[in-house]
Design a protein around this motif. Sequence first.
Motif, PDB file in Angstrom:
ATOM      1  N   ALA A 837       0.843  -1.205   0.000  1.00 29.22           N
ATOM      2  CA  ALA A 837       0.000   0.000   0.000  1.00 29.22           C
ATOM      3  C   ALA A 837       0.875   1.252   0.000  1.00 29.22           C
ATOM      4  O   ALA A 837       0.592   2.221  -0.711  1.00 29.22           O
ATOM      5  N   SER A 838       1.933   1.241   0.786  1.00 30.09           N
ATOM      6  CA  SER A 838       2.721   2.468   0.865  1.00 30.09           C
ATOM      7  C   SER A 838       3.502   2.722  -0.423  1.00 30.09           C
ATOM      8  O   SER A 838       3.793   3.863  -0.752  1.00 30.09           O
ATOM      9  N   ARG A 839       3.794   1.665  -1.164  1.00 29.80           N
ATOM     10  CA  ARG A 839       4.437   1.883  -2.492  1.00 29.80           C
ATOM     11  C   ARG A 839       3.453   2.593  -3.428  1.00 29.80           C
ATOM     12  O   ARG A 839       3.828   3.529  -4.135  1.00 29.80           O
ATOM     13  N   ILE A 840       2.233   2.119  -3.454  1.00 33.79           N
ATOM     14  CA  ILE A 840       1.237   2.736  -4.340  1.00 33.79           C
ATOM     15  C   ILE A 840       0.918   4.156  -3.846  1.00 33.79           C
ATOM     16  O   ILE A 840       0.663   5.062  -4.645  1.00 33.79           O
ATOM     17  N   ALA A 841       0.954   4.317  -2.529  1.00 29.39           N
ATOM     18  CA  ALA A 841       0.656   5.644  -1.958  1.00 29.39           C
ATOM     19  C   ALA A 841       1.597   6.697  -2.526  1.00 29.39           C
ATOM     20  O   ALA A 841       1.241   7.871  -2.642  1.00 29.39           O
ATOM     21  N   ARG A 842       2.796   6.283  -2.886  1.00 29.20           N
ATOM     22  CA  ARG A 842       3.791   7.249  -3.351  1.00 29.20           C
ATOM     23  C   ARG A 842       3.475   7.859  -4.709  1.00 29.20           C
ATOM     24  O   ARG A 842       4.171   8.777  -5.158  1.00 29.20           O
ATOM     25  N   ALA A 843       2.427   7.425  -5.339  1.00 27.25           N
ATOM     26  CA  ALA A 843       1.986   8.052  -6.596  1.00 27.25           C
ATOM     27  C   ALA A 843       1.712   9.541  -6.396  1.00 27.25           C
ATOM     28  O   ALA A 843       1.725  10.312  -7.353  1.00 27.25           O
TER      29      ALA A 843
END
Length: 884
Positions: A837-843
């Motif tokens: 989730a936190s990887r995608i959050a970085r968008a």
Amino acid sequence: MREGTAPTIQRLDYQQPAFWIRKVDLTFDLDPAKTLITSKMQVERNAAVAHGPLRLHGEELNVLRVLIDGSSVSFRQEGHELIIDNAPDADFALEIRNTCCPEKNTALSGLYTSGGSFFTQCEAEGFRRITYFLDRPDVMAVYTVTLRADQAKYPILLSNGNLTDSGKLDNGRHFAVWHDPFPKPSYLFAVVAGDLVAREQRIRTRAGKDHLLQVFVRRGDLEKTEHAMNSLIASIVWDEARFGLPLDLERFMVVGVSDFNMGAMENKGLNIFNTSALLASPATATDADFARIESIVAHEYFHNWTGNRVTCRDWFQLSLKEGLTVFRDQEFSMDMAGSPSARAVCRIQDVRQLRAMQFPEDSGAMAHPVRPDSYSEINNFYTATVYDKGSEVVRMYQTLVGRKGFEAGMKLYFERHDGQAVTCDDFAQAIADANPGSALTTRLDAFKRWYSQAGTPRVTARGEHDAAARTYTLRFTQHTPATPGQTDKQPQVIPVVMGLLDRHGAALALNAAGDTETVLVLDQADQSFVFENIDAEPVPSLLRGFSAPVVLDDGLSDAALLVLMRHDTDAFNRWEAGQRLALNRILAALRAGQPLQLSPAFIESMRGVLKHPDLDPAFKELALTLPGESYIAEQLDVVDPQAIHAAVMAAQSQLASALRDDWAAAFEAHQVQGGYTPDPASSGKRALANLALSMLVLDAQTTGDTVWPGKAYQRFKDASNMTDRVGALAALVNANAALAAPALERFHALFKDDALVVDKWFALQARAPEADGRVFARAKALTKHADFTLKNPNRARSLLASLCMFNPAAFHRADAAGYVFWAEQVLAIDAINPQLASRIARAMDRWAVLAEPYRTAAREAVARVAAKPDLSPDVREIVERALA
Ligand code: PHE
Ligand code: ZN
């Protein structure tokens, strides 16, 4: 229950542990619902630290008993710690028994199940989800591991090191005992248990030692492991030849798993791989997949020395192992590629990746130094900065002390630190001490600012020719922009590899010795270099091979760029000159707010590249590919993703139509005959043919021609390898051709049982160039597809990262629907897998530079996510930094 806010850990707060754990005996009674772990540790107090309680890390565990020297002892639990207040002063035996639940572990950290087998992932802090421990990299122990499990379901039982015993137990269970002779931090521990099969190879290395290499996968995947095995053997040979680093284990195992958060993991003697970084066959994997597998297999193998034999003292030093190991895998890939031109292609690809991912990171909300100063969740710092900028920093050492000097520095590093947990300073010192008097050693303190200062330095270069004095003076200025928490920056040490060309492209002598290339070392905010005996205004070729991770403004005219593009001896700078010509035009159109119109001169120079008799096809493909939208965005103070996309699409369709006949000729001329091999020459031809085909299909969309779409469809159907097949499919999908839909349907039907290919199917659709919101609508609909799931990281990323991170024009919509979608998906994934989730959050890292109406809407979406009380610490850190 999750804590609301996680504490921030500061680099300067580092303290040695109060205790050491020297030996561990672990016993696993494996069961998906409840695995029983017994840990027997040999513990001693660290005399160097003030007397205190023993505090062990543990998460999501049920403790059953705690014994010291065989007697039960009182303990307390606070948050994620198990605390023993009256631990003895003398060395003692600590035994802890606990359980955990692998089948409920969807975070994929610790012990979990995937496809009916057991796997572990311990880096960075997963070991504490298996048992209570001093789960920090400076605590190194010798491990002996006993695995017990049902024999029919889990015939293969693996852990680090050597198999010392195995046999049958009652009730259809069996056991295996593994002993790893090398002391290691807990993050390198691993267990695998399941119904797997192995490709095996015995090798004898230069040193005359025999080794067993094994690649374990699920039944049915064995034919897809040949390339990984070959890559492993090549890596072993290379590390011995280039750095004198031999394989130190009798057995080296690699295992594939479909559910994995990252690419792969370097556990000692038992590397665990995402299947996407391991499995390849010509029918299912592209040239890019083959190359990626080679480099990741090498990367994990190289960690055996850079990471495992010498490890990190604390997680702030992560780049000590990651920057260095990425550098090593990049060097390996270049050496494997062979020819100077193929090496340049590798370098260009690495730089393109750095600019697309690390440059935005370095100027966004998550900007941090290569050696960060603080974090709340360490998993958020496995970043492009730590990895890829870290690798560029290591490359600069090599540029400053030379290849031989760097090898000497590596040798000294291992002489000093083998078996230790050390810091980036220790590495810098070893390279410097091995090269007394070098350009590095005389500036070591200043050079180390690369570890402490975030932000991409901006370098300006201007030349002045003095005809009377026959001198050419190059004046350089540099500054590094402010980043969150860092406003004042000092000058960086920047090696500028350079040469001078005359107007006709001939290389000029730079000194009395006649050298045509040299390294200028910048270390001040403003400094000049004078070249003598220069008769006429030369064209400077600066930062050759991208010798430092900076943004260079050399003020060169289009005429000068054309000289470099045609004649520079440095292939990287030839490519760069072409990119700059394209970028200049795109930026000019964007700044003027006018539609883009490519000049005839630019089009002719591109035609020159395409038809050039000597240039490699792989190089041509890179030179003819326009700069990426995220890299273009980095050049602007205010970013309008739709305007950038429109400019790039306009440039692409003008290139497609102006060079139509040349694309057709190139397509025909670059067909690869014979069986598939992923070597650089054939993959270069396929890459250029695929680019040509996509241009031809794109052009056909405007002219109404049906021949090229038809040819693409035929090629898609008949392709004998995945590179050609997916290339033809992409040509149809990206041009939105009528044949795209039937091709997509056919592709899915053909490959529906191959998860890695289905991932490609999702990614291709989510990455297609946006037009009228069609791509966004389709991606959103695909979340409802029967094959879509948020539980498998590869699948989730194939759709969501593709859309939100790699397709700016589909994602950034005036109606904010992209942001609403992002928020929903991040929250849904966070409940399953916080790291993912936190990887995608970085968008949303770069929301602050967006033009309106995107900016306000993006900020609101981030704020809505941040307002959720039960976010994971992972996502919380990302959204809070974004809003700070
Ligand atoms: N250390 C791994 C690598 O770079 C990456 C990784 C980090 C994998 C954390 C899993 C978890 O090779
Ligand atoms: Zn790594």
